[in-house]
Design a protein around this motif. Sequence first.
Motif, PDB file in Angstrom:
ATOM      1  N   HIS A   1       0.831  -1.207   0.000  1.00  0.00           N
ATOM      2  CA  HIS A   1       0.000   0.000   0.000  1.00  0.00           C
ATOM      3  C   HIS A   1       0.868   1.261   0.000  1.00  0.00           C
ATOM      4  CE1 HIS A   1      -3.440   2.571   0.844  1.00  0.00           C
ATOM      5  NE2 HIS A   1      -2.782   3.092   1.868  1.00  0.00           N
ATOM      6  N   THR A   2       1.923   1.255   0.824  1.00  0.00           N
ATOM      7  CA  THR A   2       2.819   2.408   0.881  1.00  0.00           C
ATOM      8  C   THR A   2       3.528   2.624  -0.456  1.00  0.00           C
ATOM      9  OG1 THR A   2       3.173   1.984   3.240  1.00  0.00           O
ATOM     10  CG2 THR A   2       4.740   3.437   2.149  1.00  0.00           C
ATOM     11  N   TYR A   3       3.958   1.536  -1.067  1.00  0.00           N
ATOM     12  CA  TYR A   3       4.618   1.636  -2.376  1.00  0.00           C
ATOM     13  C   TYR A   3       3.678   2.245  -3.415  1.00  0.00           C
ATOM     14  CZ  TYR A   3       6.883   0.131  -6.716  1.00  0.00           C
ATOM     15  OH  TYR A   3       7.460   0.098  -7.961  1.00  0.00           O
ATOM     16  N   GLY A   4       2.429   1.815  -3.406  1.00  0.00           N
ATOM     17  CA  GLY A   4       1.468   2.364  -4.343  1.00  0.00           C
ATOM     18  C   GLY A   4       1.203   3.843  -4.111  1.00  0.00           C
ATOM     19  N   GLU A   5       1.123   4.248  -2.823  1.00  0.00           N
ATOM     20  CA  GLU A   5       0.877   5.653  -2.520  1.00  0.00           C
ATOM     21  C   GLU A   5       2.066   6.530  -2.896  1.00  0.00           C
ATOM     22  OE1 GLU A   5      -0.186   6.150   1.546  1.00  0.00           O
ATOM     23  OE2 GLU A   5      -2.339   6.032   1.129  1.00  0.00           O
ATOM     24  N   ARG A   6       3.285   6.078  -2.592  1.00  0.00           N
ATOM     25  CA  ARG A   6       4.461   6.913  -2.815  1.00  0.00           C
ATOM     26  C   ARG A   6       4.878   6.976  -4.278  1.00  0.00           C
ATOM     27  NH1 ARG A   6       7.842   7.833   1.454  1.00  0.00           N
ATOM     28  NH2 ARG A   6       8.826   9.299   0.001  1.00  0.00           N
ATOM     29  N   THR A   7       4.570   5.952  -5.037  1.00  0.00           N
ATOM     30  CA  THR A   7       5.005   5.916  -6.432  1.00  0.00           C
ATOM     31  C   THR A   7       3.881   6.194  -7.413  1.00  0.00           C
ATOM     32  OG1 THR A   7       4.623   3.524  -6.596  1.00  0.00           O
ATOM     33  CG2 THR A   7       6.814   4.242  -5.870  1.00  0.00           C
ATOM     34  N   GLY A   8       2.644   6.054  -6.960  1.00  0.00           N
ATOM     35  CA  GLY A   8       1.519   6.251  -7.865  1.00  0.00           C
ATOM     36  C   GLY A   8       1.271   5.074  -8.791  1.00  0.00           C
ATOM     37  N   ARG A   9       1.911   3.962  -8.530  1.00  0.00           N
ATOM     38  CA  ARG A   9       1.742   2.779  -9.371  1.00  0.00           C
ATOM     39  C   ARG A   9       0.703   1.843  -8.765  1.00  0.00           C
ATOM     40  NH1 ARG A   9       7.886   1.124 -11.385  1.00  0.00           N
ATOM     41  NH2 ARG A   9       8.403   3.174 -12.278  1.00  0.00           N
ATOM     42  N   SER A  10       0.061   1.098  -9.625  1.00  0.00           N
ATOM     43  CA  SER A  10      -0.980   0.184  -9.174  1.00  0.00           C
ATOM     44  C   SER A  10      -0.366  -1.078  -8.575  1.00  0.00           C
ATOM     45  CB  SER A  10      -1.884  -0.201 -10.348  1.00  0.00           C
ATOM     46  OG  SER A  10      -2.834  -1.168  -9.945  1.00  0.00           O
ATOM     47  N   VAL A  11      -0.887  -1.485  -7.420  1.00  0.00           N
ATOM     48  CA  VAL A  11      -0.430  -2.717  -6.764  1.00  0.00           C
ATOM     49  C   VAL A  11      -1.602  -3.680  -6.593  1.00  0.00           C
ATOM     50  CG1 VAL A  11       1.515  -1.629  -5.577  1.00  0.00           C
ATOM     51  CG2 VAL A  11      -0.747  -1.618  -4.503  1.00  0.00           C
ATOM     52  N   GLY A  12      -2.669  -3.457  -7.361  1.00  0.00           N
ATOM     53  CA  GLY A  12      -3.852  -4.301  -7.225  1.00  0.00           C
ATOM     54  C   GLY A  12      -3.588  -5.758  -7.537  1.00  0.00           C
ATOM     55  N   LEU A  13      -2.793  -6.016  -8.572  1.00  0.00           N
ATOM     56  CA  LEU A  13      -2.498  -7.400  -8.949  1.00  0.00           C
ATOM     57  C   LEU A  13      -1.716  -8.107  -7.850  1.00  0.00           C
ATOM     58  CD1 LEU A  13      -2.416  -9.714 -10.979  1.00  0.00           C
ATOM     59  CD2 LEU A  13      -0.372  -8.666 -11.982  1.00  0.00           C
ATOM     60  N   TRP A  14      -0.687  -7.425  -7.305  1.00  0.00           N
ATOM     61  CA  TRP A  14       0.130  -8.056  -6.263  1.00  0.00           C
ATOM     62  C   TRP A  14      -0.668  -8.246  -4.981  1.00  0.00           C
ATOM     63  CZ3 TRP A  14       4.091 -10.208  -8.296  1.00  0.00           C
ATOM     64  CH2 TRP A  14       4.719  -9.634  -9.395  1.00  0.00           C
ATOM     65  N   THR A  15      -1.549  -7.314  -4.675  1.00  0.00           N
ATOM     66  CA  THR A  15      -2.405  -7.468  -3.506  1.00  0.00           C
ATOM     67  C   THR A  15      -3.355  -8.644  -3.671  1.00  0.00           C
ATOM     68  OG1 THR A  15      -2.295  -5.072  -3.132  1.00  0.00           O
ATOM     69  CG2 THR A  15      -4.032  -6.275  -2.005  1.00  0.00           C
ATOM     70  N   ALA A  16      -3.893  -8.825  -4.878  1.00  0.00           N
ATOM     71  CA  ALA A  16      -4.793  -9.952  -5.140  1.00  0.00           C
ATOM     72  C   ALA A  16      -4.045 -11.283  -5.039  1.00  0.00           C
ATOM     73  CB  ALA A  16      -5.423  -9.798  -6.519  1.00  0.00           C
ATOM     74  N   LEU A  17      -2.815 -11.329  -5.561  1.00  0.00           N
ATOM     75  CA  LEU A  17      -2.021 -12.558  -5.469  1.00  0.00           C
ATOM     76  C   LEU A  17      -1.691 -12.899  -4.022  1.00  0.00           C
ATOM     77  CD1 LEU A  17       0.437 -12.084  -8.478  1.00  0.00           C
ATOM     78  CD2 LEU A  17      -1.481 -13.683  -8.316  1.00  0.00           C
ATOM     79  N   LEU A  18      -1.319 -11.881  -3.244  1.00  0.00           N
ATOM     80  CA  LEU A  18      -1.026 -12.125  -1.825  1.00  0.00           C
ATOM     81  C   LEU A  18      -2.270 -12.598  -1.093  1.00  0.00           C
ATOM     82  CD1 LEU A  18       0.933 -11.965   0.568  1.00  0.00           C
ATOM     83  CD2 LEU A  18       0.290  -9.561   0.829  1.00  0.00           C
ATOM     84  N   THR A  19      -3.416 -12.010  -1.395  1.00  0.00           N
ATOM     85  CA  THR A  19      -4.667 -12.427  -0.757  1.00  0.00           C
ATOM     86  C   THR A  19      -5.020 -13.866  -1.111  1.00  0.00           C
ATOM     87  OG1 THR A  19      -5.469 -10.144  -0.849  1.00  0.00           O
ATOM     88  CG2 THR A  19      -7.105 -11.865  -0.509  1.00  0.00           C
ATOM     89  N   ALA A  20      -4.813 -14.252  -2.367  1.00  0.00           N
ATOM     90  CA  ALA A  20      -5.094 -15.632  -2.777  1.00  0.00           C
ATOM     91  C   ALA A  20      -4.180 -16.611  -2.054  1.00  0.00           C
ATOM     92  CB  ALA A  20      -4.919 -15.754  -4.294  1.00  0.00           C
ATOM     93  N   GLU A  21      -2.908 -16.255  -1.936  1.00  0.00           N
ATOM     94  CA  GLU A  21      -1.966 -17.154  -1.248  1.00  0.00           C
ATOM     95  C   GLU A  21      -2.297 -17.281   0.235  1.00  0.00           C
ATOM     96  OE1 GLU A  21       2.336 -17.058   0.677  1.00  0.00           O
ATOM     97  OE2 GLU A  21       2.094 -15.755  -1.070  1.00  0.00           O
ATOM     98  N   VAL A  22      -2.570 -16.157   0.885  1.00  0.00           N
ATOM     99  CA  VAL A  22      -2.894 -16.183   2.316  1.00  0.00           C
ATOM    100  C   VAL A  22      -4.181 -16.961   2.553  1.00  0.00           C
ATOM    101  CG1 VAL A  22      -3.550 -14.727   4.277  1.00  0.00           C
ATOM    102  CG2 VAL A  22      -1.644 -14.059   2.813  1.00  0.00           C
ATOM    103  N   SER A  23      -5.155 -16.801   1.687  1.00  0.00           N
ATOM    104  CA  SER A  23      -6.420 -17.531   1.829  1.00  0.00           C
ATOM    105  C   SER A  23      -6.205 -19.029   1.687  1.00  0.00           C
ATOM    106  CB  SER A  23      -7.424 -17.045   0.783  1.00  0.00           C
ATOM    107  OG  SER A  23      -7.670 -15.672   0.912  1.00  0.00           O
ATOM    108  N   ALA A  24      -5.351 -19.429   0.732  1.00  0.00           N
ATOM    109  CA  ALA A  24      -5.070 -20.857   0.546  1.00  0.00           C
ATOM    110  C   ALA A  24      -4.363 -21.440   1.767  1.00  0.00           C
ATOM    111  CB  ALA A  24      -4.218 -21.049  -0.708  1.00  0.00           C
ATOM    112  N   VAL A  25      -3.387 -20.711   2.289  1.00  0.00           N
ATOM    113  CA  VAL A  25      -2.662 -21.185   3.474  1.00  0.00           C
ATOM    114  C   VAL A  25      -3.607 -21.285   4.669  1.00  0.00           C
ATOM    115  CG1 VAL A  25      -0.854 -20.593   5.134  1.00  0.00           C
ATOM    116  CG2 VAL A  25      -0.421 -20.343   2.697  1.00  0.00           C
ATOM    117  N   ALA A  26      -4.456 -20.280   4.861  1.00  0.00           N
ATOM    118  CA  ALA A  26      -5.406 -20.306   5.981  1.00  0.00           C
ATOM    119  C   ALA A  26      -6.396 -21.454   5.841  1.00  0.00           C
ATOM    120  CB  ALA A  26      -6.144 -18.972   6.058  1.00  0.00           C
TER     121      ALA A  26
END
Length: 255
Positions: A184-209
């Motif tokens: 989130h901080t990287y996206g705010e400071r650089t103005g670049r989209s991190v939606g894809l990486w956030t979705a991938l992290l969420t999918a991985e965390v959900s699978a592990v949980a």
Amino acid sequence: MLLLGKGRLLLPVLSGCVLTLLLVNPALGASDTLEDLNLSYKAAQPLELTPKLSLQLKLHAFLLWSSVGFLMPLGVLLIRVSSNVSSAKAVRALFYCHVASQIAGVALATAGAVLSVKNFENAFDNTHQRIGLALYGLIWLQPVIGFIRPDRGVKARSVWYLAHWLLGMVVCVLGVANVYIGLHTYGERTGRSVGLWTALLTAEVSAVALVYLLQDRWNHVVRLRQEETAAVGDGRSETEPAYPANDHKEVAVMP
């Protein structure tokens, strides 16, 4: 009444002291305000990405994601699988895989910390850096606790197990949360989209949980299916006759 009168006198005296201090040194409050404004302005400023800094940030994110976001949760799953295995050889193999994943996770997290200290601004004035600092200490404390494991049958074994398990869960939860904050901080400071990486992290965390929650119930599910199969078999045996049926009807001859 005397106390009440003193209390009434105390308020004007304190107010006068505060006003006197502000009048004598008006720059004190102003300097603090300016410092806060400078910090907030600095935090709001977009980060100027050079090719070198971009590579360092991506490497830092990869190291910490691989460490606290994958390898350490994987080690937790491996050691939980070993509690449901009856083979001593399989238990030993899973234990060594658990140790290897945790050592690799600590090594990657340490590399990420070194990269951050050498190349980034570390004023520790934001949530991501503060959590990261606490996380590095916990990450190094966890293997120390792991290596001083008491033998089975010792009273301290249960206390050690609880402390080791609880600290491991704290490291995993804090680590994953800090990866989210970092993205989130990287996206705010650089103005670049991190939606894809956030979705991938969420999918991985959900699978592990999901795997973590299912591990405790897997043996229970298997036992229930065995009981259902046995019950179906018993039902068939009760309905089927014990001898072959005679398809020919017997005709009784009446005299």
